[in-house]
Motif scaffolding. Structure first.
Motif, PDB file in Angstrom:
ATOM      1  N   ALA A 108     -22.790  50.527  40.512  1.00 49.80           N
ATOM      2  CA  ALA A 108     -23.001  50.225  41.931  1.00 49.80           C
ATOM      3  C   ALA A 108     -22.011  50.966  42.805  1.00 49.80           C
ATOM      4  CB  ALA A 108     -22.897  48.717  42.175  1.00 49.80           C
ATOM      5  N   GLN A 109     -20.861  51.301  42.256  1.00 42.16           N
ATOM      6  CA  GLN A 109     -19.852  52.016  43.030  1.00 42.16           C
ATOM      7  C   GLN A 109     -20.123  53.511  43.083  1.00 42.16           C
ATOM      8  OE1 GLN A 109     -16.162  50.953  41.195  1.00 42.16           O
ATOM      9  NE2 GLN A 109     -16.351  48.797  41.759  1.00 42.16           N
ATOM     10  N   GLU A 110     -20.914  54.022  42.131  1.00 44.27           N
ATOM     11  CA  GLU A 110     -21.112  55.472  42.062  1.00 44.27           C
ATOM     12  C   GLU A 110     -22.467  55.938  42.578  1.00 44.27           C
ATOM     13  OE1 GLU A 110     -19.978  57.157  38.371  1.00 44.27           O
ATOM     14  OE2 GLU A 110     -18.162  55.963  38.249  1.00 44.27           O
ATOM     15  N   ILE A 111     -23.444  55.057  42.609  1.00 45.35           N
ATOM     16  CA  ILE A 111     -24.767  55.435  43.111  1.00 45.35           C
ATOM     17  C   ILE A 111     -24.759  55.289  44.630  1.00 45.35           C
ATOM     18  CG2 ILE A 111     -27.196  54.732  43.179  1.00 45.35           C
ATOM     19  CD1 ILE A 111     -27.054  54.124  40.276  1.00 45.35           C
ATOM     20  N   PRO A 112     -25.331  56.231  45.344  1.00 38.97           N
ATOM     21  CA  PRO A 112     -25.371  56.127  46.810  1.00 38.97           C
ATOM     22  C   PRO A 112     -26.063  54.839  47.266  1.00 38.97           C
ATOM     23  CG  PRO A 112     -26.084  58.309  46.097  1.00 38.97           C
ATOM     24  CD  PRO A 112     -25.934  57.472  44.869  1.00 38.97           C
ATOM     25  N   ASP A 113     -25.556  54.286  48.345  1.00 41.08           N
ATOM     26  CA  ASP A 113     -26.070  53.011  48.858  1.00 41.08           C
ATOM     27  C   ASP A 113     -27.556  53.055  49.168  1.00 41.08           C
ATOM     28  OD1 ASP A 113     -23.662  51.771  48.576  1.00 41.08           O
ATOM     29  OD2 ASP A 113     -23.101  51.906  50.703  1.00 41.08           O
ATOM     30  N   VAL A 114     -28.028  54.199  49.649  1.00 39.29           N
ATOM     31  CA  VAL A 114     -29.440  54.293  50.020  1.00 39.29           C
ATOM     32  C   VAL A 114     -30.335  54.134  48.783  1.00 39.29           C
ATOM     33  CG1 VAL A 114     -29.585  56.819  49.892  1.00 39.29           C
ATOM     34  CG2 VAL A 114     -31.106  55.557  51.426  1.00 39.29           C
ATOM     35  N   LEU A 115     -29.892  54.655  47.619  1.00 39.55           N
ATOM     36  CA  LEU A 115     -30.670  54.501  46.389  1.00 39.55           C
ATOM     37  C   LEU A 115     -30.644  53.058  45.892  1.00 39.55           C
ATOM     38  CD1 LEU A 115     -29.809  57.746  44.399  1.00 39.55           C
ATOM     39  CD2 LEU A 115     -31.899  57.198  45.629  1.00 39.55           C
ATOM     40  N   LEU A 116     -29.465  52.425  45.974  1.00 41.16           N
ATOM     41  CA  LEU A 116     -29.372  51.020  45.576  1.00 41.16           C
ATOM     42  C   LEU A 116     -30.220  50.130  46.484  1.00 41.16           C
ATOM     43  CD1 LEU A 116     -25.603  50.582  44.660  1.00 41.16           C
ATOM     44  CD2 LEU A 116     -27.566  50.407  43.135  1.00 41.16           C
ATOM     45  N   LEU A 117     -30.215  50.450  47.770  1.00 41.56           N
ATOM     46  CA  LEU A 117     -31.009  49.680  48.720  1.00 41.56           C
ATOM     47  C   LEU A 117     -32.502  49.841  48.423  1.00 41.56           C
ATOM     48  CD1 LEU A 117     -30.633  47.869  51.206  1.00 41.56           C
ATOM     49  CD2 LEU A 117     -30.972  49.881  52.614  1.00 41.56           C
ATOM     50  N   ALA A 118     -32.936  51.067  48.161  1.00 48.22           N
ATOM     51  CA  ALA A 118     -34.343  51.312  47.828  1.00 48.22           C
ATOM     52  C   ALA A 118     -34.726  50.591  46.535  1.00 48.22           C
ATOM     53  CB  ALA A 118     -34.599  52.812  47.696  1.00 48.22           C
ATOM     54  N   TYR A 119     -33.853  50.641  45.533  1.00 46.87           N
ATOM     55  CA  TYR A 119     -34.111  49.947  44.261  1.00 46.87           C
ATOM     56  C   TYR A 119     -34.167  48.438  44.486  1.00 46.87           C
ATOM     57  CZ  TYR A 119     -33.610  48.581  39.369  1.00 46.87           C
ATOM     58  OH  TYR A 119     -33.809  48.031  38.131  1.00 46.87           O
ATOM     59  N   GLY A 120     -33.271  47.929  45.314  1.00 44.26           N
ATOM     60  CA  GLY A 120     -33.243  46.494  45.613  1.00 44.26           C
ATOM     61  C   GLY A 120     -34.491  46.010  46.328  1.00 44.26           C
ATOM     62  N   TYR A 121     -35.082  46.853  47.139  1.00 44.14           N
ATOM     63  CA  TYR A 121     -36.326  46.488  47.815  1.00 44.14           C
ATOM     64  C   TYR A 121     -37.532  46.651  46.880  1.00 44.14           C
ATOM     65  CZ  TYR A 121     -34.598  45.755  52.548  1.00 44.14           C
ATOM     66  OH  TYR A 121     -33.973  45.249  53.661  1.00 44.14           O
ATOM     67  N   ALA A 122     -37.501  47.668  46.026  1.00 49.60           N
ATOM     68  CA  ALA A 122     -38.651  47.960  45.171  1.00 49.60           C
ATOM     69  C   ALA A 122     -38.747  47.034  43.957  1.00 49.60           C
ATOM     70  CB  ALA A 122     -38.590  49.413  44.701  1.00 49.60           C
ATOM     71  N   LEU A 123     -37.607  46.633  43.396  1.00 48.45           N
ATOM     72  CA  LEU A 123     -37.630  45.858  42.152  1.00 48.45           C
ATOM     73  C   LEU A 123     -38.393  44.542  42.256  1.00 48.45           C
ATOM     74  CD1 LEU A 123     -36.771  45.673  39.199  1.00 48.45           C
ATOM     75  CD2 LEU A 123     -34.648  44.611  39.972  1.00 48.45           C
ATOM     76  N   PRO A 124     -38.129  43.689  43.251  1.00 47.15           N
ATOM     77  CA  PRO A 124     -38.888  42.431  43.312  1.00 47.15           C
ATOM     78  C   PRO A 124     -40.393  42.656  43.512  1.00 47.15           C
ATOM     79  CG  PRO A 124     -36.987  42.335  44.771  1.00 47.15           C
ATOM     80  CD  PRO A 124     -37.084  43.728  44.272  1.00 47.15           C
ATOM     81  N   LEU A 125     -40.745  43.667  44.286  1.00 43.90           N
ATOM     82  CA  LEU A 125     -42.167  43.950  44.511  1.00 43.90           C
ATOM     83  C   LEU A 125     -42.831  44.490  43.250  1.00 43.90           C
ATOM     84  CD1 LEU A 125     -41.888  45.507  48.074  1.00 43.90           C
ATOM     85  CD2 LEU A 125     -42.478  43.161  47.449  1.00 43.90           C
ATOM     86  N   ALA A 126     -42.098  45.323  42.495  1.00 43.96           N
ATOM     87  CA  ALA A 126     -42.631  45.844  41.235  1.00 43.96           C
ATOM     88  C   ALA A 126     -42.800  44.713  40.222  1.00 43.96           C
ATOM     89  CB  ALA A 126     -41.709  46.924  40.678  1.00 43.96           C
ATOM     90  N   GLU A 127     -41.830  43.818  40.150  1.00 44.51           N
ATOM     91  CA  GLU A 127     -41.933  42.681  39.225  1.00 44.51           C
ATOM     92  C   GLU A 127     -43.102  41.775  39.598  1.00 44.51           C
ATOM     93  OE1 GLU A 127     -37.240  42.282  37.926  1.00 44.51           O
ATOM     94  OE2 GLU A 127     -37.976  41.131  39.642  1.00 44.51           O
ATOM     95  N   LEU A 128     -43.291  41.556  40.883  1.00 42.53           N
ATOM     96  CA  LEU A 128     -44.422  40.745  41.334  1.00 42.53           C
ATOM     97  C   LEU A 128     -45.741  41.414  40.976  1.00 42.53           C
ATOM     98  CD1 LEU A 128     -45.330  38.230  42.984  1.00 42.53           C
ATOM     99  CD2 LEU A 128     -45.349  39.725  44.982  1.00 42.53           C
ATOM    100  N   ALA A 129     -45.832  42.707  41.208  1.00 42.74           N
ATOM    101  CA  ALA A 129     -47.058  43.451  40.892  1.00 42.74           C
ATOM    102  C   ALA A 129     -47.358  43.395  39.399  1.00 42.74           C
ATOM    103  CB  ALA A 129     -46.935  44.896  41.361  1.00 42.74           C
ATOM    104  N   VAL A 130     -46.336  43.576  38.571  1.00 45.67           N
ATOM    105  CA  VAL A 130     -46.519  43.533  37.118  1.00 45.67           C
ATOM    106  C   VAL A 130     -47.013  42.157  36.689  1.00 45.67           C
ATOM    107  CG1 VAL A 130     -45.234  43.477  34.940  1.00 45.67           C
ATOM    108  CG2 VAL A 130     -44.931  45.369  36.500  1.00 45.67           C
ATOM    109  N   GLY A 131     -46.384  41.120  37.203  1.00 51.22           N
ATOM    110  CA  GLY A 131     -46.796  39.764  36.844  1.00 51.22           C
ATOM    111  C   GLY A 131     -48.241  39.483  37.195  1.00 51.22           C
ATOM    112  N   VAL A 132     -48.643  39.868  38.387  1.00 53.27           N
ATOM    113  CA  VAL A 132     -50.025  39.636  38.828  1.00 53.27           C
ATOM    114  C   VAL A 132     -51.007  40.471  38.001  1.00 53.27           C
ATOM    115  CG1 VAL A 132     -51.613  39.948  40.774  1.00 53.27           C
ATOM    116  CG2 VAL A 132     -49.373  38.916  41.151  1.00 53.27           C
ATOM    117  N   MET A 133     -50.672  41.746  37.767  1.00 55.44           N
ATOM    118  CA  MET A 133     -51.575  42.608  36.993  1.00 55.44           C
ATOM    119  C   MET A 133     -51.776  42.068  35.578  1.00 55.44           C
ATOM    120  SD  MET A 133     -50.768  46.565  38.071  1.00 55.44           S
ATOM    121  CE  MET A 133     -49.005  46.560  37.877  1.00 55.44           C
TER     122      MET A 133
END
Length: 140
Positions: free
Chosen positions: A57-82
């Motif tokens: 978390a200290q070495e990855i740029p904040d913008v990538l962590l933020l994008a991952y943080g927004y995408a992960l819950p939505l991806a998990e939800l999509a996987v569960g529903v599919m």
């Protein structure tokens, strides 16, 4: 009477039954994990990733962590529903593999290899079995 019909439909053969049980288990697991993150709030979850004290978390740029943080819950939800709806399962399996790959990479980078063997490796084996059972049940 309805229970017997449903059971016969579910239990075509051992491989189809195993694949169905594992698919439902993964679907429920990912749905519950996503709901937990959604209840926390996606922005709060993403900010928590950025504020983490891990090495990665200290070495990855904040913008990538933020994008991952927004995408992960939505991806998990999509996987569960599919998986629960039995639609686009191959895409769901690929997404699960990608999600687990990011988890394993993060744990390895932080030097927490024990967590990989106790938490992620059994799930990856179950995922492989699910794909094998599904493929084998279709070949019978």
């Amino acid at each position: 009477m309805c229970f017997e019909k449903c059971l016969k439909k579910l239990y075509k053969d051992e491989y189809a039954f195993g694949a169905t049980v594992l698919r439902y288990a993964f679907g429920i697991l990912f749905l519950l994990v996503a709901v937990k993150k959604l209840r926390m709030g996606i922005p709060e979850f993403a900010q928590g990733l950025m504020a983490g004290e891990s090495l990665i978390a200290q070495e990855i740029p904040d913008v990538l962590l933020l994008a991952y943080g927004y995408a992960l819950p939505l991806a998990e939800l999509a996987v569960g529903v599919m998986l629960l709806l039995n639609k686009y399962t191959k895409e769901a399996y690929a997404l699960i593999a990608l999600i687990y790959l990011t988890f394993v990479f993060g744990q390895m980078y932080n030097g927490n290899t024990a967590k990989i063997g106790t938490e992620y490796f059994p799930s990856l084996i179950a995922l492989v079995l699910l794909v094998v059972f599904e493929k084998r049940s279709k070949n019978l």
